[in-house]
Scaffold this motif. Structure first.
Motif, PDB file in Angstrom:
ATOM      1  N   HIS A 173      -5.950  -5.129   2.124  1.00  0.00           N
ATOM      2  CA  HIS A 173      -4.488  -5.132   2.057  1.00  0.00           C
ATOM      3  C   HIS A 173      -4.055  -4.735   0.654  1.00  0.00           C
ATOM      4  CE1 HIS A 173      -4.368  -6.912   5.986  1.00  0.00           C
ATOM      5  NE2 HIS A 173      -5.023  -7.991   5.585  1.00  0.00           N
ATOM      6  N   VAL A 174      -3.010  -3.924   0.576  1.00  0.00           N
ATOM      7  CA  VAL A 174      -2.488  -3.492  -0.722  1.00  0.00           C
ATOM      8  C   VAL A 174      -1.775  -4.663  -1.395  1.00  0.00           C
ATOM      9  CG1 VAL A 174      -0.958  -1.874  -1.904  1.00  0.00           C
ATOM     10  CG2 VAL A 174      -2.232  -1.141   0.127  1.00  0.00           C
ATOM     11  N   ARG A 175      -2.027  -4.849  -2.678  1.00  0.00           N
ATOM     12  CA  ARG A 175      -1.376  -5.927  -3.428  1.00  0.00           C
ATOM     13  C   ARG A 175       0.118  -5.645  -3.568  1.00  0.00           C
ATOM     14  NH1 ARG A 175      -4.286  -9.164  -7.214  1.00  0.00           N
ATOM     15  NH2 ARG A 175      -6.535  -9.094  -6.867  1.00  0.00           N
ATOM     16  N   ALA A 176       0.916  -6.686  -3.408  1.00  0.00           N
ATOM     17  CA  ALA A 176       2.357  -6.554  -3.604  1.00  0.00           C
ATOM     18  C   ALA A 176       2.679  -6.706  -5.090  1.00  0.00           C
ATOM     19  CB  ALA A 176       3.095  -7.612  -2.795  1.00  0.00           C
ATOM     20  N   VAL A 177       3.438  -5.755  -5.632  1.00  0.00           N
ATOM     21  CA  VAL A 177       3.827  -5.778  -7.043  1.00  0.00           C
ATOM     22  C   VAL A 177       5.350  -5.713  -7.115  1.00  0.00           C
ATOM     23  CG1 VAL A 177       3.609  -4.664  -9.285  1.00  0.00           C
ATOM     24  CG2 VAL A 177       1.693  -4.621  -7.688  1.00  0.00           C
ATOM     25  N   ALA A 178       5.957  -6.670  -7.824  1.00  0.00           N
ATOM     26  CA  ALA A 178       7.409  -6.727  -7.909  1.00  0.00           C
ATOM     27  C   ALA A 178       7.936  -5.703  -8.901  1.00  0.00           C
ATOM     28  CB  ALA A 178       7.850  -8.133  -8.325  1.00  0.00           C
ATOM     29  N   GLY A 179       9.185  -5.309  -8.689  1.00  0.00           N
ATOM     30  CA  GLY A 179       9.855  -4.418  -9.632  1.00  0.00           C
ATOM     31  C   GLY A 179       9.723  -2.966  -9.259  1.00  0.00           C
ATOM     32  N   PRO A 180      10.791  -2.196  -9.471  1.00  0.00           N
ATOM     33  CA  PRO A 180      10.742  -0.759  -9.158  1.00  0.00           C
ATOM     34  C   PRO A 180       9.917  -0.004 -10.201  1.00  0.00           C
ATOM     35  CG  PRO A 180      12.836  -1.321 -10.155  1.00  0.00           C
ATOM     36  CD  PRO A 180      12.113  -2.615  -9.980  1.00  0.00           C
ATOM     37  N   PRO A 181       9.165   1.008  -9.779  1.00  0.00           N
ATOM     38  CA  PRO A 181       8.386   1.787 -10.753  1.00  0.00           C
ATOM     39  C   PRO A 181       9.260   2.817 -11.457  1.00  0.00           C
ATOM     40  CG  PRO A 181       8.043   2.648  -8.553  1.00  0.00           C
ATOM     41  CD  PRO A 181       8.944   1.456  -8.394  1.00  0.00           C
ATOM     42  N   ALA A 182       8.724   3.414 -12.510  1.00  0.00           N
ATOM     43  CA  ALA A 182       9.451   4.446 -13.251  1.00  0.00           C
ATOM     44  C   ALA A 182       9.271   5.809 -12.595  1.00  0.00           C
ATOM     45  CB  ALA A 182       8.958   4.499 -14.696  1.00  0.00           C
ATOM     46  N   TYR A 183       8.640   5.865 -11.460  1.00  0.00           N
ATOM     47  CA  TYR A 183       8.408   7.110 -10.744  1.00  0.00           C
ATOM     48  C   TYR A 183       8.759   6.866  -9.275  1.00  0.00           C
ATOM     49  CZ  TYR A 183       4.257   4.594  -9.262  1.00  0.00           C
ATOM     50  OH  TYR A 183       3.422   3.641  -8.745  1.00  0.00           O
ATOM     51  N   THR A 184       8.748   7.913  -8.483  1.00  0.00           N
ATOM     52  CA  THR A 184       8.954   7.785  -7.048  1.00  0.00           C
ATOM     53  C   THR A 184       7.671   8.164  -6.324  1.00  0.00           C
ATOM     54  OG1 THR A 184       9.689  10.074  -6.731  1.00  0.00           O
ATOM     55  CG2 THR A 184      11.366   8.460  -7.389  1.00  0.00           C
ATOM     56  N   MET A 185       7.614   7.840  -5.062  1.00  0.00           N
ATOM     57  CA  MET A 185       6.439   8.218  -4.276  1.00  0.00           C
ATOM     58  C   MET A 185       6.329   9.735  -4.157  1.00  0.00           C
ATOM     59  SD  MET A 185       4.776   5.522  -3.683  1.00  0.00           S
ATOM     60  CE  MET A 185       3.581   6.070  -2.471  1.00  0.00           C
ATOM     61  N   ASP A 186       7.459  10.410  -4.245  1.00  0.00           N
ATOM     62  CA  ASP A 186       7.417  11.878  -4.250  1.00  0.00           C
ATOM     63  C   ASP A 186       6.670  12.388  -5.477  1.00  0.00           C
ATOM     64  OD1 ASP A 186       8.778  12.053  -1.866  1.00  0.00           O
ATOM     65  OD2 ASP A 186      10.751  12.253  -2.816  1.00  0.00           O
ATOM     66  N   ASP A 187       6.869  11.707  -6.622  1.00  0.00           N
ATOM     67  CA  ASP A 187       6.137  12.079  -7.837  1.00  0.00           C
ATOM     68  C   ASP A 187       4.629  11.896  -7.632  1.00  0.00           C
ATOM     69  OD1 ASP A 187       8.474  12.643  -9.302  1.00  0.00           O
ATOM     70  OD2 ASP A 187       8.739  10.516  -9.759  1.00  0.00           O
ATOM     71  N   LEU A 188       4.261  10.759  -7.045  1.00  0.00           N
ATOM     72  CA  LEU A 188       2.851  10.482  -6.810  1.00  0.00           C
ATOM     73  C   LEU A 188       2.253  11.510  -5.858  1.00  0.00           C
ATOM     74  CD1 LEU A 188       0.356   8.690  -7.125  1.00  0.00           C
ATOM     75  CD2 LEU A 188       1.290   7.200  -5.344  1.00  0.00           C
ATOM     76  N   ASP A 189       2.974  11.813  -4.789  1.00  0.00           N
ATOM     77  CA  ASP A 189       2.489  12.796  -3.825  1.00  0.00           C
ATOM     78  C   ASP A 189       2.351  14.183  -4.452  1.00  0.00           C
ATOM     79  OD1 ASP A 189       2.339  10.919  -1.812  1.00  0.00           O
ATOM     80  OD2 ASP A 189       4.358  11.328  -1.065  1.00  0.00           O
ATOM     81  N   ALA A 190       3.290  14.512  -5.332  1.00  0.00           N
ATOM     82  CA  ALA A 190       3.238  15.826  -5.975  1.00  0.00           C
ATOM     83  C   ALA A 190       2.005  15.950  -6.870  1.00  0.00           C
ATOM     84  CB  ALA A 190       4.507  16.055  -6.786  1.00  0.00           C
ATOM     85  N   VAL A 191       1.696  14.883  -7.612  1.00  0.00           N
ATOM     86  CA  VAL A 191       0.521  14.913  -8.483  1.00  0.00           C
ATOM     87  C   VAL A 191      -0.762  15.002  -7.651  1.00  0.00           C
ATOM     88  CG1 VAL A 191      -0.837  13.594 -10.145  1.00  0.00           C
ATOM     89  CG2 VAL A 191       1.640  13.709 -10.387  1.00  0.00           C
ATOM     90  N   LEU A 192      -0.830  14.230  -6.578  1.00  0.00           N
ATOM     91  CA  LEU A 192      -2.010  14.276  -5.723  1.00  0.00           C
ATOM     92  C   LEU A 192      -2.187  15.662  -5.105  1.00  0.00           C
ATOM     93  CD1 LEU A 192      -1.735  10.824  -3.899  1.00  0.00           C
ATOM     94  CD2 LEU A 192      -3.364  11.465  -5.677  1.00  0.00           C
ATOM     95  N   GLU A 193      -1.072  16.284  -4.753  1.00  0.00           N
ATOM     96  CA  GLU A 193      -1.154  17.627  -4.198  1.00  0.00           C
ATOM     97  C   GLU A 193      -1.600  18.634  -5.245  1.00  0.00           C
ATOM     98  OE1 GLU A 193       1.635  20.784  -1.669  1.00  0.00           O
ATOM     99  OE2 GLU A 193       2.346  18.759  -2.094  1.00  0.00           O
ATOM    100  N   TRP A 195      -3.541  17.966  -7.820  1.00  0.00           N
ATOM    101  CA  TRP A 195      -4.961  17.740  -8.077  1.00  0.00           C
ATOM    102  C   TRP A 195      -5.817  18.340  -6.970  1.00  0.00           C
ATOM    103  CZ3 TRP A 195      -6.377  12.335 -10.431  1.00  0.00           C
ATOM    104  CH2 TRP A 195      -5.739  12.204 -11.674  1.00  0.00           C
ATOM    105  N   ASP A 196      -5.331  18.272  -5.725  1.00  0.00           N
ATOM    106  CA  ASP A 196      -6.055  18.835  -4.581  1.00  0.00           C
ATOM    107  C   ASP A 196      -7.472  18.272  -4.500  1.00  0.00           C
ATOM    108  OD1 ASP A 196      -6.328  20.344  -2.296  1.00  0.00           O
ATOM    109  OD2 ASP A 196      -6.989  22.148  -3.350  1.00  0.00           O
ATOM    110  N   GLU A 197      -7.571  16.958  -4.605  1.00  0.00           N
ATOM    111  CA  GLU A 197      -8.850  16.268  -4.524  1.00  0.00           C
ATOM    112  C   GLU A 197      -8.759  15.145  -3.489  1.00  0.00           C
ATOM    113  OE1 GLU A 197     -11.568  17.029  -6.022  1.00  0.00           O
ATOM    114  OE2 GLU A 197     -10.984  18.292  -7.712  1.00  0.00           O
ATOM    115  N   VAL A 198      -9.888  14.814  -2.892  1.00  0.00           N
ATOM    116  CA  VAL A 198      -9.963  13.653  -2.021  1.00  0.00           C
ATOM    117  C   VAL A 198     -10.468  12.482  -2.855  1.00  0.00           C
ATOM    118  CG1 VAL A 198     -11.014  12.646   0.030  1.00  0.00           C
ATOM    119  CG2 VAL A 198     -10.401  15.074   0.012  1.00  0.00           C
ATOM    120  N   LEU A 199      -9.592  11.518  -3.128  1.00  0.00           N
ATOM    121  CA  LEU A 199      -9.944  10.365  -3.944  1.00  0.00           C
ATOM    122  C   LEU A 199     -10.324   9.197  -3.044  1.00  0.00           C
ATOM    123  CD1 LEU A 199      -7.036  10.523  -6.573  1.00  0.00           C
ATOM    124  CD2 LEU A 199      -9.321  11.517  -6.741  1.00  0.00           C
ATOM    125  N   ASP A 200     -11.314   8.441  -3.473  1.00  0.00           N
ATOM    126  CA  ASP A 200     -11.778   7.297  -2.692  1.00  0.00           C
ATOM    127  C   ASP A 200     -10.898   6.078  -2.970  1.00  0.00           C
ATOM    128  OD1 ASP A 200     -13.191   5.659  -1.046  1.00  0.00           O
ATOM    129  OD2 ASP A 200     -14.897   5.403  -2.392  1.00  0.00           O
TER     130      ASP A 200
END
Length: 221
Positions: A173-193, A195-200
């Motif tokens: 289960h993913v740990r719950a962390v309080a507070g909004p981040p300084a980024y959005t999930m779109d930012d995270l998805d953009a970086v992962l795209e 990188w074009d890598e499969v991360l474990d």
């Protein structure tokens, strides 16, 4: 210096994800898997044959490493263990039935197993070994499938009991962390795209990790 090295080794051995916890879990999980395999042998085959039928298959050793040593990995989740091993074995058996046993047929079995596991969202490295084993095995499919089902059932049951009893929820289960981040999930998805890598590690775990780091830095400031 020797004392510090021993102290560091002891620290790494203990704790919620220390190597001792994983080693003991693998011992118990594989013992349960093998016991179930022997029971299946005794139930399905005559007394004279049960002793020569497989009761444990080698890929389960690799599966145990994932389940008990890195239980948060997407490759180590219950559906990955069950689906990855079972579907890959069926792929290997199909290739064995349709094509002559050759090096290229084993390679084809593993390649198709990777494709099937990826499409079914149950990628699991030991599945490749199961596909190869099923494709190249000289004997009938029944004993192999019986041992596989018993072993996988034992490992999943042992993984669920041991990981949860030792403080690590499994399935993860993913740990719950309080507070909004300084980024959005779109930012995270953009970086992962980019990188074009499969991360474990899952996208959700990355988000929780980054949030926790940001919260820690914010508190220190």
């Amino acid at each position: 210096m020797p004392y510090r090295l021993l102290a560091k080794a002891a620290t790494r051995a203990t704790g919620r994800l220390g190597w001792a916890r994983g080693a003991i879990g693998a011992l118990l999980g594989l013992a349960l898997a093998g016991t179930l395999g022997l029971a299946i042998n005794g139930a399905l085959f005559p007394a004279g044959q049960a002793g020569v039928m497989p009761f444990m298959i080698a890929p389960m050793g690799a599966a145990a490493v994932l389940i008990f040593a890195v239980p948060a990995s997407p490759l180590a989740q219950p559906w990955s263990v069950v689906g990855g091993n079972l579907l890959s074995t069926l792929v290997g058996l199909a290739i064995h039935a349709l094509l002559p046993v050759q090096p290229w047929s084993g390679a084809l079995a593993v390649a198709l197993a990777i494709a099937v596991m990826s499409l079914a969202r149950c990628l699991h490295p030991p599945g490749g070994a199961c596909a190869l084993l099923a494709c190249l095995a000289p004997g009938p499919a029944g004993p192999l499938l019986g041992a596989l089902l018993a072993n996988v059932g034992g490992l999943v049951a042992g993984g669920w009991l041991w990981n949860n009893l030792t403080g690590h929820a499994w399935p993860h289960h993913v740990r719950a962390v309080a507070g909004p981040p300084a980024y959005t999930m779109d930012d995270l998805d953009a970086v992962l795209e980019e990188w074009d890598e499969v991360l474990d590690v899952s996208r959700e775990d990355l988000d929780a990790l980054f949030r926790a780091v940001e919260a820690r830095v914010s508190t220190r400031r």
